[in-house]
Design an enzyme around this catalytic site. Structure first.
Site, PDB file in Angstrom:
ATOM      1  N   SER A  95      -1.886  -8.934  -6.270  1.00 43.35           N
ATOM      2  CA  SER A  95      -2.161  -7.695  -6.768  1.00 43.35           C
ATOM      3  C   SER A  95      -3.613  -7.564  -7.099  1.00 43.35           C
ATOM      4  O   SER A  95      -4.292  -7.934  -7.202  1.00 43.35           O
ATOM      5  CB  SER A  95      -1.088  -6.406  -6.803  1.00 43.35           C
ATOM      6  OG  SER A  95      -1.540  -5.281  -6.921  1.00 43.35           O
ATOM      7  N   ASP A 224       3.273  -3.298   3.434  1.00 41.98           N
ATOM      8  CA  ASP A 224       2.696  -3.239   2.334  1.00 41.98           C
ATOM      9  C   ASP A 224       2.497  -1.902   1.863  1.00 41.98           C
ATOM     10  O   ASP A 224       1.621  -0.884   2.404  1.00 41.98           O
ATOM     11  CB  ASP A 224       1.693  -3.898   1.829  1.00 41.98           C
ATOM     12  CG  ASP A 224       1.570  -4.177   0.725  1.00 41.98           C
ATOM     13  OD1 ASP A 224       1.393  -2.641  -0.869  1.00 41.98           O
ATOM     14  OD2 ASP A 224       0.701  -5.123  -0.572  1.00 41.98           O
ATOM     15  N   HIS A 252       4.673  -4.911  -0.586  1.00 39.57           N
ATOM     16  CA  HIS A 252       4.029  -5.238  -1.577  1.00 39.57           C
ATOM     17  C   HIS A 252       4.308  -6.265  -2.339  1.00 39.57           C
ATOM     18  O   HIS A 252       3.937  -7.402  -2.602  1.00 39.57           O
ATOM     19  CB  HIS A 252       3.572  -3.904  -1.931  1.00 39.57           C
ATOM     20  CG  HIS A 252       2.384  -4.228  -3.715  1.00 39.57           C
ATOM     21  ND1 HIS A 252       0.950  -4.375  -2.686  1.00 39.57           N
ATOM     22  CD2 HIS A 252       2.080  -4.272  -4.401  1.00 39.57           C
ATOM     23  CE1 HIS A 252       0.693  -4.639  -4.224  1.00 39.57           C
ATOM     24  NE2 HIS A 252       1.174  -4.986  -4.968  1.00 39.57           N
TER      25      HIS A 252
END
Length: 271
Positions: A95, A224, A252
């Site tokens: 991320s 996601d 995610h």
């Protein structure tokens, strides 16, 4: 407890286990190095030296009032890797950490980084603007800012539901993982988390991606709900030596909930 003090006086907490080729893990917002437990244990047992830090303002690092931006995040990593004299290192980022890896590799990594892996990454740029019409509207990030800055305890308690895809049909909340996410988030600084939203949403990594010659593995779940899947093929296309693996139905937070699959794909890439 290992800490390293960077040039502006901020203390960066890190873990450094084992011997062998180093793998450096970069966590996502608003978490800590603890989010890499499944990867640290796996790769340690495979004979690698595993290193993970708490980003400034996150986890056990100093609650910095300044420097909560991508340039400083990357600079902190450059100082840490130089202090540890890491060479031939593999950097793995999730991320926000994926963006951090790419910025570090492009600006500071020459001669020290051999490969990179970015997972559910914010690259090349998240926010919707004239050059990125398919991006996420500013209003979404303003909502995250509001929840983080002024109702953080409850907001962070609810955030893991879409983060791990537990709002999908047939999915069940894993309470231990949810509470561990909350624990990590609440350890950090509300100011750093608030300011970090701009860092992960508005930083543009287009030129960084274009500049890299090293092999880069791009991993992204097709379900996601935090960083849209369309980020991944765009990032991979900008890389000179990129490889994309996508996962139908994965969320995610797949490094935690789908650790076995993710770990083995990273291992195959490293080998």
């Amino acid at each position: 407890m290992s800490t390293f003090t960077v040039k502006d006086g901020t203390q960066i907490y890190y873990k450094d286990w084992g011997k062998g080729q180093p793998i450096v893990f970069h966590h996502g917002w608003p978490l800590s190095s603890d989010d890499w437990d499944a990867q640290m244990m796996f790769f340690l047992q495979k004979g690698y030296r595993v290193i993970a830090h708490d980003r400034r303002g996150h986890g056990r690092s100093s609650q910095a009032s300044e420097g909560n931006n991508m340039e400083t995040y990357a600079s902190d990593i450059a100082e840490l890797t130089e202090a540890l004299d890491l060479k031939d290192a593999i950097h793995v980022g999730h991320s926000t950490g994926g963006g951090e890896v790419i910025r570090y590799a492009a600006k500071y990594g020459k001669g020290r980084i051999s490969k990179a892996v970015i997972i559910s990454a914010v690259t090349p740029i998240m926010i919707q603007n004239e050059s990125n019409p398919e991006g996420v509207p500013l209003s979404v990030f303003d909502e995250i800012r509001k929840g983080t800055g002024f109702n953080r305890a409850q907001y962070f308690y609810d955030f893991p539901i879409p983060f791990y895809g537990w709002n999908r049909k047939g999915q069940t909340v894993q309470e231990g993982i949810k509470q561990n996410w909350w624990r990590q988030g609440m350890m950090g600084s509300v100011l750093s988390h608030y300011e970090g939203i701009k860092a992960f949403s508005e930083s543009d990594f287009t030129e960084d991606l274009k500049s890299l010659d090293i092999p880069v593995l791009v991993l992204h779940g097709e379900d996601d709900q935090i960083v849209p899947y369309n980020q991944a093929p765009r990032a991979a296309k900008l890389l000179k030596n990129g490889k994309l693996i996508s996962y139908p139905g994965f969320p995610h937070g797949m490094p935690t909930t789908e650790a076995e699959t993710i770990n083995n794909d990273i291992l195959d890439f490293i080998k």
